[in-house]
Scaffold this motif. Structure first.
Motif, PDB file in Angstrom:
ATOM      1  N   ILE A  32     -32.506 -42.547 -55.892  1.00 59.86           N
ATOM      2  CA  ILE A  32     -32.351 -41.372 -55.030  1.00 59.86           C
ATOM      3  C   ILE A  32     -33.078 -40.185 -55.651  1.00 59.86           C
ATOM      4  O   ILE A  32     -33.669 -39.369 -54.955  1.00 59.86           O
ATOM      5  CB  ILE A  32     -30.855 -41.041 -54.821  1.00 59.86           C
ATOM      6  N   LYS A  33     -33.060 -40.105 -56.963  1.00 51.49           N
ATOM      7  CA  LYS A  33     -33.780 -39.029 -57.658  1.00 51.49           C
ATOM      8  C   LYS A  33     -35.266 -39.070 -57.295  1.00 51.49           C
ATOM      9  O   LYS A  33     -35.858 -38.042 -56.987  1.00 51.49           O
ATOM     10  CB  LYS A  33     -33.587 -39.155 -59.167  1.00 51.49           C
ATOM     11  N   CYS A  36     -35.689 -37.804 -53.788  1.00 54.89           N
ATOM     12  CA  CYS A  36     -35.607 -36.340 -53.759  1.00 54.89           C
ATOM     13  C   CYS A  36     -36.903 -35.707 -54.255  1.00 54.89           C
ATOM     14  O   CYS A  36     -37.379 -34.724 -53.685  1.00 54.89           O
ATOM     15  CB  CYS A  36     -34.434 -35.860 -54.608  1.00 54.89           C
ATOM     16  N   GLU A  37     -37.449 -36.261 -55.316  1.00 54.19           N
ATOM     17  CA  GLU A  37     -38.714 -35.739 -55.845  1.00 54.19           C
ATOM     18  C   GLU A  37     -39.835 -35.840 -54.807  1.00 54.19           C
ATOM     19  O   GLU A  37     -40.618 -34.905 -54.642  1.00 54.19           O
ATOM     20  CB  GLU A  37     -39.097 -36.488 -57.124  1.00 54.19           C
ATOM     21  N   LEU A  39     -39.468 -35.958 -51.506  1.00 52.47           N
ATOM     22  CA  LEU A  39     -39.178 -35.011 -50.432  1.00 52.47           C
ATOM     23  C   LEU A  39     -39.629 -33.601 -50.826  1.00 52.47           C
ATOM     24  O   LEU A  39     -40.208 -32.869 -50.016  1.00 52.47           O
ATOM     25  CB  LEU A  39     -37.687 -35.021 -50.084  1.00 52.47           C
ATOM     26  N   ILE A  40     -39.383 -33.238 -52.069  1.00 55.74           N
ATOM     27  CA  ILE A  40     -39.775 -31.912 -52.563  1.00 55.74           C
ATOM     28  C   ILE A  40     -41.289 -31.823 -52.730  1.00 55.74           C
ATOM     29  O   ILE A  40     -41.921 -30.867 -52.259  1.00 55.74           O
ATOM     30  CB  ILE A  40     -39.062 -31.597 -53.896  1.00 55.74           C
ATOM     31  N   ASP A  62     -33.402 -36.018 -45.928  1.00 54.17           N
ATOM     32  CA  ASP A  62     -32.731 -35.083 -46.824  1.00 54.17           C
ATOM     33  C   ASP A  62     -31.261 -34.946 -46.433  1.00 54.17           C
ATOM     34  O   ASP A  62     -30.384 -34.848 -47.270  1.00 54.17           O
ATOM     35  CB  ASP A  62     -33.437 -33.725 -46.848  1.00 54.17           C
ATOM     36  N   ILE A  65     -29.119 -37.819 -47.785  1.00 54.79           N
ATOM     37  CA  ILE A  65     -28.786 -37.625 -49.198  1.00 54.79           C
ATOM     38  C   ILE A  65     -27.617 -36.655 -49.334  1.00 54.79           C
ATOM     39  O   ILE A  65     -26.686 -36.901 -50.106  1.00 54.79           O
ATOM     40  CB  ILE A  65     -30.022 -37.156 -49.989  1.00 54.79           C
ATOM     41  N   LEU A  76     -26.802 -39.725 -58.527  1.00 53.97           N
ATOM     42  CA  LEU A  76     -28.201 -39.861 -58.123  1.00 53.97           C
ATOM     43  C   LEU A  76     -28.821 -41.149 -58.652  1.00 53.97           C
ATOM     44  O   LEU A  76     -29.958 -41.457 -58.377  1.00 53.97           O
ATOM     45  CB  LEU A  76     -29.019 -38.662 -58.607  1.00 53.97           C
TER      46      LEU A  76
END
Length: 163
Positions: A32-33, A36-37, A39-40, A62, A65, A76
């Motif tokens: 998941i980390k 997230c990375e 997505l950012i 997003d 999550i 995460l």
């Protein structure tokens, strides 16, 4: 379901005419980390999960999550597969854009992975893609109204999440 007339001055628009061809994907075994990375890094709200044949096997947003992980104070360290939506709603690249709008409205979605006849991921179509086309403005207004209704995920959207 609703009906749109897609005869914009004699031109019939297809999903492939407005879709974004570069789609950011992630493996279902990634953390998941890492999701997230991505997505950012790409400033996006959805990642498509594909198999080795580039067939869509799910999506993660997003919001997924936040709702399925962070709000439950989970870790995460879980994988994408643990919280992704496994039965993604897709659209064929040769479908009429009115079909994309209808699916977005019916399932209260803002993005649809686009596939070809071989079921391979070839793009993504979003509200942003549809809104840049002057001819779809009235249709987008109707869709935005439907997406903005309170508690949208009470019936139909949850049905496909349980599949």
């Amino acid at each position: 379901m609703f009906y749109f007339n897609n005869n914009f001055g004699g031109v019939f628009l297809k999903v492939k005419d407005l879709m974004t061809k570069k789609v950011i994907t992630i493996d279902k075994y990634d953390s998941i980390k890492k999701a997230c990375e991505k997505l950012i890094d790409y400033d996006i709200g959805l990642l498509v999960i594909t198999n080795e044949k580039r067939e869509v096997i799910g999506v993660i947003t997003d919001r997924d999550i936040m709702v399925r992980l962070v709000a439950k104070s989970d870790t995460l360290e879980k994988t994408v597969d643990d919280i992704m939506t496994h039965s993604a709603i897709t659209i064929d690249k040769d479908d009429d854009i009115t079909e994309a709008l209808a699916k977005m409205k019916d399932y209260q979605l803002r993005r649809l992975p686009v596939i070809n006849k071989k079921m391979e991921l070839v793009g993504i179509i979003t509200l942003s893609d549809l809104s840049i086309c002057k001819q779809t403005n009235e249709l987008i207004n109707d869709l935005m109204y439907e997406l903005s209704l309170p508690n949208p995920q009470k019936e139909k959207p949850l049905k496909y999440l349980r599949a």
